[in-house]
Design a protein around this motif. Structure first.
Motif, PDB file in Angstrom:
ATOM      1  N   ALA A 249       0.817  -1.218   0.000  1.00 18.70           N
ATOM      2  CA  ALA A 249       0.000   0.000   0.000  1.00 18.70           C
ATOM      3  C   ALA A 249       0.851   1.269   0.000  1.00 18.70           C
ATOM      4  N   LEU A 250       2.086   1.162   0.514  1.00 15.69           N
ATOM      5  CA  LEU A 250       2.940   2.351   0.587  1.00 15.69           C
ATOM      6  C   LEU A 250       3.408   2.769  -0.809  1.00 15.69           C
ATOM      7  N   ILE A 251       3.231   4.048  -1.112  1.00 12.28           N
ATOM      8  CA  ILE A 251       3.705   4.582  -2.391  1.00 12.28           C
ATOM      9  C   ILE A 251       5.011   5.315  -2.154  1.00 12.28           C
ATOM     10  N   ARG A 252       6.041   4.928  -2.867  1.00 15.42           N
ATOM     11  CA  ARG A 252       7.311   5.632  -2.709  1.00 15.42           C
ATOM     12  C   ARG A 252       7.326   6.830  -3.641  1.00 15.42           C
ATOM     13  N   ASP A 253       7.692   7.983  -3.096  1.00 14.84           N
ATOM     14  CA  ASP A 253       7.782   9.183  -3.921  1.00 14.84           C
ATOM     15  C   ASP A 253       9.150   9.205  -4.582  1.00 14.84           C
ATOM     16  N   LYS A 254       9.159   9.027  -5.906  1.00 18.72           N
ATOM     17  CA  LYS A 254      10.445   8.866  -6.599  1.00 18.72           C
ATOM     18  C   LYS A 254      11.284  10.147  -6.608  1.00 18.72           C
ATOM     19  N   ARG A 255      10.635  11.282  -6.327  1.00 18.59           N
ATOM     20  CA  ARG A 255      11.371  12.541  -6.387  1.00 18.59           C
ATOM     21  C   ARG A 255      12.258  12.761  -5.168  1.00 18.59           C
ATOM     22  N   TYR A 256      11.845  12.133  -4.046  1.00 18.37           N
ATOM     23  CA  TYR A 256      12.603  12.334  -2.815  1.00 18.37           C
ATOM     24  C   TYR A 256      12.977  10.983  -2.240  1.00 18.37           C
ATOM     25  N   PRO A 257      14.237  10.832  -1.839  1.00 19.00           N
ATOM     26  CA  PRO A 257      14.582   9.572  -1.192  1.00 19.00           C
ATOM     27  C   PRO A 257      13.870   9.519   0.164  1.00 19.00           C
ATOM     28  N   ASN A 258      13.462   8.360   0.562  1.00 21.63           N
ATOM     29  CA  ASN A 258      12.900   8.178   1.911  1.00 21.63           C
ATOM     30  C   ASN A 258      11.512   8.758   2.139  1.00 21.63           C
ATOM     31  N   LEU A 259      10.793   9.132   1.096  1.00 19.14           N
ATOM     32  CA  LEU A 259       9.453   9.681   1.325  1.00 19.14           C
ATOM     33  C   LEU A 259       8.391   8.712   0.798  1.00 19.14           C
ATOM     34  N   TYR A 260       7.459   8.374   1.671  1.00 23.13           N
ATOM     35  CA  TYR A 260       6.394   7.440   1.314  1.00 23.13           C
ATOM     36  C   TYR A 260       5.028   8.025   1.679  1.00 23.13           C
ATOM     37  N   LEU A 261       4.014   7.548   0.953  1.00 21.29           N
ATOM     38  CA  LEU A 261       2.639   7.950   1.252  1.00 21.29           C
ATOM     39  C   LEU A 261       1.773   6.718   1.426  1.00 21.29           C
ATOM     40  N   LEU A 262       0.997   6.721   2.503  1.00 27.55           N
ATOM     41  CA  LEU A 262      -0.046   5.710   2.640  1.00 27.55           C
ATOM     42  C   LEU A 262      -1.372   6.421   2.363  1.00 27.55           C
ATOM     43  N   PRO A 263      -1.952   6.161   1.188  1.00 30.30           N
ATOM     44  CA  PRO A 263      -3.157   6.906   0.818  1.00 30.30           C
ATOM     45  C   PRO A 263      -4.385   6.426   1.590  1.00 30.30           C
ATOM     46  N   SER A 264      -5.396   7.266   1.595  1.00 30.54           N
ATOM     47  CA  SER A 264      -6.638   6.932   2.257  1.00 30.54           C
ATOM     48  C   SER A 264      -7.573   6.243   1.262  1.00 30.54           C
TER      49      SER A 264
END
Lengths: 99, 263
Positions: free
Chosen positions: B73-88
């Motif tokens: 479910a975690l989306i990795r943000d390719k623009r920033y290392p180490n940034l993830y989003l768990l969407p609602s």
């Protein structure tokens, strides 16, 4: 244009009006005292003070502060409320009621 | 162990989601492993502000209900290392999750991240209770308006009653020009009224609208708001960044003055 400008100058700036309305509103929210009753309290206090000195009722502030007792960590019920009021005085000279 | 931060406000439309997106991005820029969780079930928005809306497969409710693993479910943000989003989830409502499940969810992320950022829904109902349940600290976002500050006060009261350990204030959309002419409450006015320590003020910057349009957070960019957000992130990390009042320059002269001041 000129009329409008003088009207604006005469009126209190809206930022100050917002701050005053907000303080009053939060006091009502926090105490659970209806704003109408709070306004009566405010006006009554002003009326009494103005028997003694010349005050600016429109600038009056009424707030409730809570002081936490020493054992208050767990339970918020044992905090005590203090009613604080600040009233701008136009003229500190006492009115002529003291004989 | 990670630090769990909830971004909340009470009133809707004051910039919670934008603030969450930019603080998450800022923390990642500063090298922290960060996950942003959109807890607004039924009205998801953080994905759009982040520009990650086309990459959602699973969501928070799927994880809670066991339809997928957290990693899926975690989306990795390719623009920033180490940034993830768990969407609602968009098709469910707040009752799909309870505070215990949210605390479990946050706990499962603790080992993999330095910061867990919860974007709270507006209101004081179940969605709010879910979001604050697992949080160590709260950032209360408000704007210099009577209605927003009134709701912020209510939220601060609820956070206090819920034993939130640390509460900080973010004043968003400050118009320096209006404050100067007395037609907007200043950051000092707001602090005086709310009696909560300030962690930053964000100027009302049109760069925010542009950034949201593009789905690209502006934390760290050379904009007044972008710098203000990064300053907040530094303060969250414990750095001593002086609190300067936001000063967006409207027009050429203001911009020149800003440049001179920075030099």
């Amino acid at each position: 244009m000129k009329d409008r400008r003088t009207a604006v100058l005469r009126k209190k700036r809206s930022g100050a009006i917002a701050a005053r309305r907000l303080k009053f509103l939060l006091t009502a929210d926090q105490t659970g005292i209806p704003p109408e009753v709070l306004a009566m309290l405010r006006d009554d206090i002003c009326r009494v003070i103005s028997r003694y000195m010349d005050v600016d009722a429109s600038g009056m502030e009424l707030r409730v502060r809570y002081s936490h007792g020493e054992l208050s960590g767990e339970d918020s019920a044992d905090r005590s409320a203090v009613l604080c009021t600040a009233i701008p005085v136009r003229n500190l000279r006492l009115k002529g009621i003291i004989t | 162990m990670s630090e769990v931060i909830v971004v909340t406000s009470g009133k809707g439309g004051v910039g919670k989601t934008t603030t969450s997106a930019n603080i998450g991005t800022g923390l990642a820029i500063l090298g922290k492993r960060t996950v942003m969780i959109d807890t607004d079930i039924g009205l998801r928005n953080l994905d759009v502000v982040m520009g990650l809306e086309n990459r959602i497969v699973y969501n928070l409710v799927d994880v809670v209900e066991g339809n997928c693993r957290m990693k899926q479910a975690l989306i990795r943000d390719k623009r920033y290392p180490n940034l993830y989003l768990l969407p609602s989830a968009q098709t469910r409502d707040k009752s799909a999750v309870n505070p215990e499940q949210m605390m479990k969810l946050v706990e499962d992320l603790q080992d993999d991240f330095d910061y867990i950022l919860l974007d709270c829904p507006a209101g004081i109902e179940q969605g709010f209770r879910n979001a604050v349940a697992g949080a160590d600290r709260a950032l209360v976002v408000t704007t210099p308006e009577v209605s927003a500050i009134r709701d912020a006060d209510r939220i601060i009261g609820l956070l206090d009653a819920g034993q939130m350990r640390s509460i900080h204030l973010i004043v968003n959309r400050v118009r320096h020009d209006m404050v100067r002419r007395g037609d907007m409450m200043s950051v000092d006015d707001v602090m005086d009224i709310l009696a909560v320590p300030l962690i930053g003020a964000i100027p009302d910057d049109e760069a925010i609208v542009i950034s949201t349009n593009q789905g690209e957070p502006l934390a760290g960019t050379d904009t007044a708001a972008g710098q203000a957000f990064l300053d907040i992130c530094r303060r969250l990390l414990g750095e001593d960044v002086p609190l300067t009042l936001p000063n967006v320059s409207y027009g050429l002269l203001g911009r020149l003055a800003g440049l001179l001041k920075r030099a």
